[in-house]
Write a protein that holds these residues in place. Structure first.
Motif, PDB file in Angstrom:
ATOM      1  N   LYS A  73       6.167  36.306   2.988  1.00  0.00           N
ATOM      2  CA  LYS A  73       7.019  35.867   1.885  1.00  0.00           C
ATOM      3  C   LYS A  73       6.902  34.383   1.816  1.00  0.00           C
ATOM      4  O   LYS A  73       7.448  34.176   0.766  1.00  0.00           O
ATOM      5  CB  LYS A  73       8.335  36.452   2.056  1.00  0.00           C
TER       6      LYS A  73
ATOM      7  N   ILE B  15       7.501  39.131   7.874  1.00  0.00           N
ATOM      8  CA  ILE B  15       8.111  38.657   6.774  1.00  0.00           C
ATOM      9  C   ILE B  15       7.777  37.350   6.381  1.00  0.00           C
ATOM     10  O   ILE B  15       7.658  37.005   5.307  1.00  0.00           O
ATOM     11  CB  ILE B  15       9.666  39.238   7.015  1.00  0.00           C
TER      12      ILE B  15
ATOM     13  N   VAL C 224      19.146  51.092   9.314  1.00  0.00           N
ATOM     14  CA  VAL C 224      18.082  50.474   9.770  1.00  0.00           C
ATOM     15  C   VAL C 224      17.810  51.669  11.304  1.00  0.00           C
ATOM     16  O   VAL C 224      18.648  51.284  12.297  1.00  0.00           O
ATOM     17  CB  VAL C 224      17.516  49.232   9.988  1.00  0.00           C
ATOM     18  N   GLN C 225      16.759  52.388  11.364  1.00  0.00           N
ATOM     19  CA  GLN C 225      16.663  52.971  12.595  1.00  0.00           C
ATOM     20  C   GLN C 225      15.107  52.861  12.912  1.00  0.00           C
ATOM     21  O   GLN C 225      14.487  53.307  12.264  1.00  0.00           O
ATOM     22  CB  GLN C 225      17.102  54.385  12.621  1.00  0.00           C
TER      23      GLN C 225
ATOM     24  N   ARG D 260      17.503  36.039  11.176  1.00  0.00           N
ATOM     25  CA  ARG D 260      17.829  37.105  10.914  1.00  0.00           C
ATOM     26  C   ARG D 260      19.253  37.482  10.318  1.00  0.00           C
ATOM     27  O   ARG D 260      19.299  38.414   9.440  1.00  0.00           O
ATOM     28  CB  ARG D 260      17.915  37.883  12.327  1.00  0.00           C
TER      29      ARG D 260
ATOM     30  N   VAL E 231      13.876  49.049  19.513  1.00  0.00           N
ATOM     31  CA  VAL E 231      14.201  48.747  17.962  1.00  0.00           C
ATOM     32  C   VAL E 231      14.207  47.555  17.885  1.00  0.00           C
ATOM     33  O   VAL E 231      13.780  46.988  16.755  1.00  0.00           O
ATOM     34  CB  VAL E 231      15.520  49.626  17.668  1.00  0.00           C
TER      35      VAL E 231
ATOM     36  N   PHE F 122      13.900  45.070   5.165  1.00  0.00           N
ATOM     37  CA  PHE F 122      13.144  43.904   5.065  1.00  0.00           C
ATOM     38  C   PHE F 122      12.118  43.682   3.817  1.00  0.00           C
ATOM     39  O   PHE F 122      12.065  42.637   3.284  1.00  0.00           O
ATOM     40  CB  PHE F 122      12.359  43.747   6.302  1.00  0.00           C
ATOM     41  N   HIS F 123      11.757  44.758   3.373  1.00  0.00           N
ATOM     42  CA  HIS F 123      10.846  44.638   2.420  1.00  0.00           C
ATOM     43  C   HIS F 123      11.603  44.379   1.056  1.00  0.00           C
ATOM     44  O   HIS F 123      10.947  44.255   0.222  1.00  0.00           O
ATOM     45  CB  HIS F 123       9.874  46.002   2.442  1.00  0.00           C
ATOM     46  N   SER F 124      12.766  44.599   1.051  1.00  0.00           N
ATOM     47  CA  SER F 124      13.444  44.409  -0.096  1.00  0.00           C
ATOM     48  C   SER F 124      13.530  42.843  -0.496  1.00  0.00           C
ATOM     49  O   SER F 124      13.952  42.322  -1.614  1.00  0.00           O
ATOM     50  CB  SER F 124      14.978  45.106   0.008  1.00  0.00           C
TER      51      SER F 124
ATOM     52  N   ASP G 187      12.083  45.276  15.111  1.00  0.00           N
ATOM     53  CA  ASP G 187      12.534  44.354  14.141  1.00  0.00           C
ATOM     54  C   ASP G 187      12.229  42.969  14.140  1.00  0.00           C
ATOM     55  O   ASP G 187      11.904  42.243  13.288  1.00  0.00           O
ATOM     56  CB  ASP G 187      14.085  44.551  14.262  1.00  0.00           C
TER      57      ASP G 187
ATOM     58  N   LEU H 161      18.836  36.804   6.639  1.00  0.00           N
ATOM     59  CA  LEU H 161      18.147  37.729   5.908  1.00  0.00           C
ATOM     60  C   LEU H 161      18.918  39.025   5.611  1.00  0.00           C
ATOM     61  O   LEU H 161      18.862  39.802   4.856  1.00  0.00           O
ATOM     62  CB  LEU H 161      16.758  37.941   6.677  1.00  0.00           C
TER      63      LEU H 161
ATOM     64  N   ASP I 261      12.772  50.255   4.490  1.00  0.00           N
ATOM     65  CA  ASP I 261      13.168  49.207   5.205  1.00  0.00           C
ATOM     66  C   ASP I 261      13.817  48.066   4.500  1.00  0.00           C
ATOM     67  O   ASP I 261      13.087  47.609   3.470  1.00  0.00           O
ATOM     68  CB  ASP I 261      11.664  48.585   6.017  1.00  0.00           C
TER      69      ASP I 261
ATOM     70  N   LYS J  84       8.633  42.652  12.979  1.00  0.00           N
ATOM     71  CA  LYS J  84       8.866  42.713  11.451  1.00  0.00           C
ATOM     72  C   LYS J  84       9.499  41.382  10.686  1.00  0.00           C
ATOM     73  O   LYS J  84       8.740  40.907   9.623  1.00  0.00           O
ATOM     74  CB  LYS J  84       9.931  43.643  10.782  1.00  0.00           C
ATOM     75  N   THR J  85      10.216  40.753  11.380  1.00  0.00           N
ATOM     76  CA  THR J  85      10.836  39.578  10.910  1.00  0.00           C
ATOM     77  C   THR J  85       9.816  38.411  10.835  1.00  0.00           C
ATOM     78  O   THR J  85       9.466  37.581  10.155  1.00  0.00           O
ATOM     79  CB  THR J  85      11.984  38.985  11.753  1.00  0.00           C
TER      80      THR J  85
END
Lengths: 209, 85
Positions: free
Chosen positions: B53, B49, A208-209, A191, B38, A132-134, B42, A194, A130, B45-46
Motif C-alpha cells: 500500500k 500491507i 477477524v479469525q 497495527r 493467528v 486489512f484489505h479495506s 496477522d 491500522l 479481511d 499480513k501487516t
C-alpha cells in the motif's frame, strides 16, 4: 591555459585513452550497480524530506558522493544498502544539523500523490473479508507517518526496501538487537493505528479469525 | 516457550531473522497455540500491507538524466584536465 604541445600529443593521447577506458569501466559498473537503485533512493529521500525538490537534491548529492567514492564500495556487498547509508548521512548533515530550519513538509504534494490514485478499496474488499484489505493507500501512509521516526524508519527499511536486520543496523548505526526491538514496538503501534482505521469502516477486530 | 515470549518473537520471525534455536522453539509453540498462530498470520499480513500500500514513485525524468550525466560529465572533465596538463 596553453594548448597541448604537439610533440607531447602521442604521449598524452595514450595516457588519456587508457585512463578514460578505466573511467568508462567505472562508469559502466556504477550504472549497473548503483544507478539501478535510483527509484528506491528517490522514494527513501521523499519519505525523509517529504518534499520533492529536497528529495531530488539529496539523491543527486548521494550519487555525486557515491561516484567519487565508488572505489571504497566493497564489491560483492549490497550496493543499495551502501547508497542508502550515504543518503541518510547526507540527510542528517543537511537537514538535521540546522534544527532551526526543519524541512518544509509539502502536505499538498502528499495529498496529490494519493488523490491521483484511484480508490482501490472496491476492488479488493469484495473478494477479501479481511479488514486489512479495506485500508487505503493514504491511510497506510498516514499510519506509518504517525509513528515516531525511529520506528517508522526501521519499518520502511525492512518492509518496503527489504533490507536485512544487519544492513539496517549498519544504516541506523545501532545494534541488531535495537533494530529488532524497534521493529517489534513500531509494528505494534502501527497495527493499533491500522485497526483504528479498519474500525471506522465497520470492520471489527473481533471478527477477524 | 510461553505466549509472552512467542509474542516478542513474532516480529522477527516474519522477517526470517530468528536464530535457529529461537525458530525451532517458536515453531513448536505455534503448533500448540492457536492464538499465537493467528497473531503470526496477522503480522505477516501487516508486513504485506505496508509493502503493497505504500506507493513507490518513479524518480522524475530530469533527475534520471542528471544522474546519468553526472558520470559522463566527470569523465569529460577528467579527460580535459588530462589534455591540458
Amino acid at each position: 591555459m596553453d594548448k597541448p604541445d604537439p610533440t607531447r600529443q602521442t604521449k598524452t593521447r595514450t595516457k588519456k585513452e587508457s585512463l578514460s577506458r578505466e573511467e568508462r569501466q567505472k562508469q559502466l559498473e556504477f550504472q549497473n550497480e548503483a544507478v539501478v537503485h535510483l527509484n528506491a533512493l528517490y522514494n527513501y529521500a521523499l519519505h525523509l524530506t517529504m518534499n520533492p525538490s529536497d528529495a531530488e537534491d539529496l539523491v543527486q548529492e548521494t550519487y555525486l558522493k557515491a561516484y567519487r567514492f565508488f572505489n571504497s564500495f566493497e564489491r560483492g556487498t549490497n550496493c543499495k544498502a551502501w547508497l542508502f547509508k550515504i543518503l541518510k548521512n547526507n540527510y542528517i548533515n543537511r537537514f538535521r544539523k540546522n534544527s532551526k530550519e526543519p524541512g518544509k513538509v509539502d502536505y499538498d504534494l502528499i495529498k496529490d500523490f494519493y488523490h491521483s490514485i484511484k480508490d482501490t478499496r472496491s476492488d479488493t474488499s469484495e473478494s477479501e473479508s479481511d479488514y486489512f484489505h479495506s485500508l487505503l493507500h493514504e491511510e497506510v501512509y498516514q499510519a506509518l507517518h504517525s509513528l515516531p521516526e525511529e520506528f517508522r524508519e526501521v519499518i520502511q527499511l525492512c518492509d518496503i526496501e527489504g533490507f536485512t536486520y544487519e544492513e539496517i543496523a549498519n544504516m541506523v548505526e545501532s545494534p541488531i538487537g535495537t533494530v529488532r526491538s524497534r521493529l517489534y514496538r513500531g509494528r505494534k503501534l502501527l497495527r493499533a493505528q491500522l485497526e483504528g482505521y479498519a474500525k471506522k469502516y465497520g470492520f471489527n477486530n473481533d471478527n477477524v479469525q | 516457550m510461553n505466549c509472552k515470549k512467542a509474542g516478542v518473537l513474532i516480529s522477527a520471525s516474519v522477517d526470517g531473522e530468528l536464530s535457529l534455536s529461537e525458530e525451532r522453539e517458536f515453531l513448536l509453540h505455534l503448533s500448540e497455540c492457536t492464538e499465537c498462530r493467528v497473531e503470526f498470520e496477522d503480522a505477516k499480513k501487516t508486513k504485506m500491507i505496508i509493502k503493497e500500500k505504500i506507493i513507490q514513485f518513479k524518480a522524475p525524468e530530469a533527475l534520471i538524466v542528471s544522474i546519468m550525466q553526472l558520470t559522463n560529465f566527470n569523465t569529460k572533465e577528467h579527460e580535459e584536465s588530462l589534455l591540458y596538463e
